[in-house]
Design an enzyme around this catalytic site. Structure first.
Site, PDB file in Angstrom:
ATOM      1  N   LYS A  54       0.796  -1.236   0.000  1.00 21.37           N
ATOM      2  CA  LYS A  54       0.000   0.000   0.000  1.00 21.37           C
ATOM      3  C   LYS A  54       0.831   1.289   0.000  1.00 21.37           C
ATOM      4  O   LYS A  54       0.358   2.354   0.390  1.00 21.37           O
ATOM      5  CB  LYS A  54      -1.018   0.034   1.148  1.00 21.37           C
ATOM      6  CG  LYS A  54      -1.869  -1.199   1.292  1.00 21.37           C
ATOM      7  CD  LYS A  54      -2.357  -1.768  -0.016  1.00 21.37           C
ATOM      8  CE  LYS A  54      -3.364  -0.893  -0.715  1.00 21.37           C
ATOM      9  NZ  LYS A  54      -3.692  -1.487  -2.051  1.00 21.37           N
ATOM     10  N   HIS A  81       7.218  -7.325  -1.966  1.00 24.09           N
ATOM     11  CA  HIS A  81       6.959  -6.631  -0.700  1.00 24.09           C
ATOM     12  C   HIS A  81       7.802  -7.225   0.427  1.00 24.09           C
ATOM     13  O   HIS A  81       7.612  -6.848   1.578  1.00 24.09           O
ATOM     14  CB  HIS A  81       5.497  -6.810  -0.276  1.00 24.09           C
ATOM     15  CG  HIS A  81       4.470  -6.193  -1.178  1.00 24.09           C
ATOM     16  ND1 HIS A  81       4.510  -4.884  -1.576  1.00 24.09           N
ATOM     17  CD2 HIS A  81       3.334  -6.713  -1.717  1.00 24.09           C
ATOM     18  CE1 HIS A  81       3.441  -4.634  -2.326  1.00 24.09           C
ATOM     19  NE2 HIS A  81       2.727  -5.717  -2.430  1.00 24.09           N
ATOM     20  N   SER A 133      -4.948   2.981   3.721  1.00 22.19           N
ATOM     21  CA  SER A 133      -5.052   2.300   2.434  1.00 22.19           C
ATOM     22  C   SER A 133      -5.105   0.776   2.632  1.00 22.19           C
ATOM     23  O   SER A 133      -5.888   0.072   1.995  1.00 22.19           O
ATOM     24  CB  SER A 133      -3.857   2.700   1.563  1.00 22.19           C
ATOM     25  OG  SER A 133      -3.942   2.119   0.290  1.00 22.19           O
TER      26      SER A 133
HETATM   27  P1  A3P Z   1      -5.056   4.799  -1.621  1.00 21.35           P
HETATM   28  O1  A3P Z   1      -5.699   3.551  -1.105  1.00 21.35           O
HETATM   29  O2  A3P Z   1      -4.626   5.723  -0.527  1.00 21.35           O
HETATM   30  O3  A3P Z   1      -5.863   5.486  -2.668  1.00 21.35           O
HETATM   31  P2  A3P Z   1      -0.060  -0.349  -3.640  1.00 21.35           P
HETATM   32  O4  A3P Z   1       0.071  -0.330  -5.129  1.00 21.35           O
HETATM   33  O5  A3P Z   1       1.255  -0.435  -2.939  1.00 21.35           O
HETATM   34  O6  A3P Z   1      -1.032  -1.393  -3.205  1.00 21.35           O
HETATM   35  O7  A3P Z   1      -0.619   1.076  -3.197  1.00 21.35           O
HETATM   36  C1  A3P Z   1      -1.928   1.435  -3.501  1.00 21.35           C
HETATM   37  C2  A3P Z   1      -2.110   2.908  -3.252  1.00 21.35           C
HETATM   38  O8  A3P Z   1      -1.426   3.647  -4.271  1.00 21.35           O
HETATM   39  C3  A3P Z   1      -3.569   3.306  -3.296  1.00 21.35           C
HETATM   40  O9  A3P Z   1      -3.690   4.368  -2.339  1.00 21.35           O
HETATM   41  C4  A3P Z   1      -3.690   3.809  -4.731  1.00 21.35           C
HETATM   42  O10 A3P Z   1      -4.776   4.671  -4.949  1.00 21.35           O
HETATM   43  C5  A3P Z   1      -2.362   4.556  -4.861  1.00 21.35           C
HETATM   44  N1  A3P Z   1      -1.977   4.812  -6.256  1.00 21.35           N
HETATM   45  C6  A3P Z   1      -1.876   3.940  -7.271  1.00 21.35           C
HETATM   46  N2  A3P Z   1      -1.556   4.578  -8.406  1.00 21.35           N
HETATM   47  C7  A3P Z   1      -1.437   5.890  -8.110  1.00 21.35           C
HETATM   48  C8  A3P Z   1      -1.125   7.070  -8.882  1.00 21.35           C
HETATM   49  N3  A3P Z   1      -0.883   7.018 -10.184  1.00 21.35           N
HETATM   50  N4  A3P Z   1      -1.115   8.253  -8.212  1.00 21.35           N
HETATM   51  C9  A3P Z   1      -1.368   8.325  -6.901  1.00 21.35           C
HETATM   52  N5  A3P Z   1      -1.659   7.247  -6.126  1.00 21.35           N
HETATM   53  C10 A3P Z   1      -1.700   6.042  -6.731  1.00 21.35           C
END
Ligand code: A3P
Length: 297
Positions: A57, A112, A142
């Site tokens: 996340k 991860h 998140s």
């Molecule tokens: P939120 O849940 O706060 O919206 P991961 O890929 O490590 O699982 O992280 C997911 C988080 O990254 C989510 O956060 C997602 O919305 C955010 N995310 C993914 N792509 C993004 C982008 N292009 N810009 C900003 N946040 C992004």
């Protein structure tokens, strides 16, 4: 099953089991001790590998998209036609490891895992690691929201319960604090680069330039613009190869969104004053002595 009262919890969830590998929890679905052991002790990294490493996340899919776009000089054909777990497998999963083993070099991979479970061969190669970190309060929120919709993860309970589980490190992939401290020991190595979600957000173009420099990739100004454009939250939210919408309903509850808000500081909308103060106390204690200042400090 307990009924939840927190406003961001509105889904019913299945409960699933976790396995423990050397004291760290992993989902049982698509993970095994054999694979984790193979990754740690046998998996051969190669000099031209690029590995995107994050605590869950923290912006994994975002960085995976940025890296894939950089490798294709801004052309989105690959990111729009190949699912993120195919174009950049998670090496610690059973399927991901098999994919990584067959991946024609140069490989792009995700993981991860905490540093102690990363392939030991890393220290003898020039394989490049990009480590992305995010404000742990936003990671918490998140992670909580993701746990409500991703059906291989345990029901998180209330936000208060999850806050305690998260801070104690009793979540998949273990403690955020240990993850960050473990990985940052690589700071200063020429094949280790770290950046934060917040920096990506503040200056995506500048960040892409730094990543290109680290990778030794030269992109024209137009190509750089294309990377920035296709890695935007909006574009990625629409990209079904990155937004998890191709996953079946028995894995992800489509009432929720993987690409949820994509902002920094959403924790302020969820944590109470008392929860925030508790978080700060634990944070200060766990991060004492770290010689680094993060954007959220
Ligand atoms: P939120 O849940 O706060 O919206 P991961 O890929 O490590 O699982 O992280 C997911 C988080 O990254 C989510 O956060 C997602 O919305 C955010 N995310 C993914 N792509 C993004 C982008 N292009 N810009 C900003 N946040 C992004």
């Amino acid at each position: 099953r307990e009924r939840e009262t927190h406003p961001i919890q509105s889904f019913t969830m299945l409960s699933v089991e976790y396995l423990s590998y050397n004291g760290i929890l992993f989902p049982q679905a698509d993970y095994s001790r054999e694979t984790l052991n193979q990754v740690e002790n046998e998996f051969q990294l190669l000099d031209d590998d690029i590995i995107n490493v994050t605590y869950p996340k923290s912006g994994t899919i975002w960085m995976a998209e940025i890296l894939a776009l950089i490798l294709k000089k801004g052309d989105p054909t690959w990111t729009q036609s190949s699912a993120v777990w195919d174009r950049s497998p998670w090496i610690e999963t059973n399927n991901g490891l098999q994919r990584a083993l067959k991946y024609p070099p140069p490989r792009l991979m995700n993981t991860h895992v905490p540093f102690q479970f990363f392939p030991k061969t890393f220290l003898q190669t020039k394989a490049k690691v990009i480590y992305v970190m995010r404000n742990p309060k936003d990671v918490l929120v998140s992670f909580y929201c993701f746990s409500l919709i991703f059906k291989t993860l345990k029901t998180p309970g209330s936000l208060q319960e999850f806050l305690e589980t998260f801070l104690s490190g009793n979540v998949i992939y273990g403690s955020w604090f240990d993850h960050v401290k473990g990985w940052l020991e690589m700071k200063g190595r020429p094949n280790f680069f770290y950046i934060t979600y917040e920096e990506l957000q503040q200056d995506l173009r500048g960040s892409v330039e730094k990543i290109c420099q680290f990778l030794g990739k030269e992109l024209s100004s137009q190509q750089m613009d294309a990377v920035v454009e296709h890695a935007s939250f909006q574009k990625m939210k629409e990209n079904k190869m990155s937004n998890f919408s191709v996953l079946p309903d028995d894995i992800i509850d489509k009432k929720g969104k993987f690409m949820r808000k994509g902002i920094s500081g959403d924790w302020k909308n969820h944590l109470t004053v008392a929860q925030n103060e508790y978080f700060d106390r634990v944070y200060q204690e766990k991060m004492r002595g770290m010689d680094i200042t993060f954007p959220w400090d």
